[in-house]
Write an enzyme that holds these catalytic residues in place. Structure first.
Site, short mmCIF file in Angstrom:
data_model
loop_
_atom_site.label_atom_id
_atom_site.label_comp_id
_atom_site.label_asym_id
_atom_site.label_seq_id
_atom_site.Cartn_x
_atom_site.Cartn_y
_atom_site.Cartn_z
N GLU A 84 -41.78 0.92 20.82
CA GLU A 84 -40.81 1.99 21.03
C GLU A 84 -40.65 2.30 22.52
OE1 GLU A 84 -38.83 3.46 18.65
OE2 GLU A 84 -39.65 1.79 17.50
N TRP B 168 -38.30 -0.26 23.78
CA TRP B 168 -36.91 0.02 23.42
C TRP B 168 -36.30 0.97 24.45
CZ3 TRP B 168 -33.13 -1.86 20.63
CH2 TRP B 168 -33.39 -2.62 19.48
N TRP C 25 -10.90 4.69 14.06
CA TRP C 25 -11.67 5.91 13.87
C TRP C 25 -10.78 7.01 13.32
CZ3 TRP C 25 -16.45 4.55 13.90
CH2 TRP C 25 -16.98 3.68 14.85
N ASN D 279 -36.70 10.65 14.55
CA ASN D 279 -36.00 9.42 14.94
C ASN D 279 -35.36 8.70 13.75
OD1 ASN D 279 -35.33 7.43 17.07
ND2 ASN D 279 -36.53 6.07 15.75
N TRP E 49 -18.20 7.20 17.22
CA TRP E 49 -19.59 7.42 17.61
C TRP E 49 -19.70 8.33 18.84
CZ3 TRP E 49 -20.78 5.76 22.56
CH2 TRP E 49 -19.93 4.79 23.13
N TRP F 253 -26.83 5.54 19.37
CA TRP F 253 -25.54 5.74 18.69
C TRP F 253 -24.77 4.43 18.56
CZ3 TRP F 253 -23.33 9.20 15.69
CH2 TRP F 253 -23.96 10.45 15.59
#
Length: 484
Positions: free
Chosen positions: A279, A282, A311, A346, A364, A387
């Site tokens: 993590e 990331w 969208w 998370n 988004w 996102w």
């Protein structure tokens, strides 16, 4: 002549690269700029600004112990920073400004402008690697580009860590006292409302609180992290992201704490340690993406073809999502957690993001902005990366046809409904089967919806909305992501 450390997202004295370099170079003064106009433009959350100020107050005392005065100046917008720093350097006879690097496009432009202005008056501007383990541009593909696939990026990072582990710097020794008084740290800044005291108590300020939280996590939760991190009712995550985002903790401190717990091993031993280091990497990956592909700092999709997605403009559905009244209990519980605490688990960040972008087919960027306006750990790279991953518009993102079903996610990760009951008290009387989907026909047996008149019915049909999202993605023109 004096050194100036310009503090930004590095609010600590321990393991602070620029502070250590400044104190080694000569008498040092610290500076923090209040930039409320810029913070508003960046959608920084009021609770996050409050967290910065509270940590700055704690840091001021720690700097005082090192005889380093802390000055607080106003630069409402970052375009004001060059003039403010130039004047301060003249006033205090500064010959070098030391900073820890930041990586958003506006941060980079700000620092370039400051460096150019200071150069005109003979003041050096020195940048240091601090909030990352590896310098952006040093972890590249064989063809010399930035990685777009996390697993390949991680492999190279592991190779580097095995051969050259970034060292901890510790706390520098105190310097001789300077005849310069520190400024008072304000308790609030205009444009940003103070959060509730209950929220503040969830996030105590200062390096001591951060170190205690890290130590407790390493001792009590780290070994079980891989098993418990996906269950929002359990204390299975570190909740250190706010301290990392503000720089109260460094990633080096987190990495070394994990390695101490695992006898120095990265990829063997405790599976919890391995998963947590994953993590941390990331987080590293998404900051490298900011530098390698600056379009993501400009509100653009990493995958340009997804800009053509149709969208939906659905303000009522967006508001229902924002306010935690979608009629999907896990979604509503997660959004209410965010509104009340400045933080969201998370796993639930992915679930609510996918619900907004796939089931509601809402851009988004609406979700990214809303998160930044409420997260105490809001971070451009991590928030944008998360996102775009969830909406299948980003680098190494989830395939568009993999759409989380929030009901099955609820049943799997909150099986007894403990998390839902805490945040959606309207549903507290439902059993552990019905609480995940109170609108299901079976849940209405035996006397209606258990008196749940105040809880809304789902705002969307999950199956039909899934098909709508799949069709939207299938109709996209397919082409490779362009490079900046």
């Amino acid at each position: 002549m004096h050194q100036l450390i310009w503090l930004r997202s590095d609010l600590r004295v321990q393991d602070n690269t620029a502070l250590t370099a400044a104190l080694q170079a000569g008498p040092t003064i610290a500076l923090y700029l209040l930039s409320p106009q810029q913070w508003l433009e960046h959608d920084d959350a009021p609770c996050k600004v409050d967290f910065w100020l509270r940590n700055l107050g704690e840091l001021s005392a720690e700097l005082a112990a090192l005889n380093v005065p802390l000055l607080v100046r106003r630069a409402p917008h970052w375009r004001d920073a060059p003039a403010v720093l130039a004047e301060l350097c003249r006033e205090l006879r500064i010959d070098c400004v030391q900073v820890n690097e930041e990586y958003g496009i506006h941060e980079s432009q700000r620092d370039q402008a400051v460096a150019a202005r200071l150069e005109q008056q003979g003041v050096q501007f020195r940048r240091h690697l601090d909030q990352l383990l590896f310098q952006p541009g040093s972890v590249l593909t064989q063809s010399g580009g930035y990685f777009q696939v996390y697993s390949q990026f991680r492999k190279v990072c592991y190779q580097r860590l095995h051969t050259a582990l970034p060292p901890l710097l510790g706390t520098p020794p105190a310097q001789a006292p300077l005849d310069i008084a520190s400024d008072a740290v304000p308790s609030a800044v205009e444009g940003f409302a103070s959060p509730s005291e209950s929220l503040r108590q969830l996030w105590p300020a200062g390096a001591a609180a951060a170190s205690e939280r890290l130590a407790r996590f390493a001792d009590e939760q780290l070994d079980a992290y891989h098993n418990q991190r996906d269950f929002p009712a359990l204390p299975g995550t570190s909740q250190l992201a706010a301290y990392l985002a503000a720089g109260v903790l460094s990633p080096r401190q987190c990495l070394h704490a994990a390695l101490r717990h695992n006898q120095g091993e990265f990829d063997s031993g405790s599976q919890g340690v391995i998963t947590w280091i994953n993590e941390l990497l990331w987080r590293e990956f998404y900051k490298h993406i900011l530098v390698g592909y600056p379009r993501v700092s400009r509100h653009r999709a990493f995958r340009p073809e997804t800009e053509a997605l149709p969208w939906r403009h659905a303000p009522d559905e967006l508001a229902a999502w924002q306010e935690g009244r979608t009629g999907i209990p896990l979604i509503d519980a997660a959004m209410r957690q965010l509104l009340a605490t400045g933080w969201m688990h998370n796993r639930l960040r992915m679930v609510v993001a996918m619900f907004l972008t796939k089931n509601l087919l809402i851009d988004w960027r609406e979700g990214e902005r809303f998160f930044m306006r409420h997260l105490i750990d809001g971070d451009l790279a991590a928030n944008n990366g998360g996102w775009q991953w969830s909406s299948s518009t980003g680098t190494d993102s989830v395939p568009y046809f993999r759409i989380f079903n929030p009901l099955s996610q609820s049943q799997k990760f909150d099986p007894d409904g403990r998390f839902i009951r805490h945040w959606v008290p309207e549903l507290v009387g439902l059993n552990k089967r019905d609480i995940h989907n109170p609108a299901a026909p079976a849940a209405t047996l035996g006397g209606g919806l258990f008196g749940l008149a105040d809880y809304p019915r789902p705002i969307v049909d999950l199956a039909r909305s899934r098909e709508r999202a799949l069709a939207a993605f299938k109709n996209l023109p397919q082409r490779e992501a362009a490079h900046d």
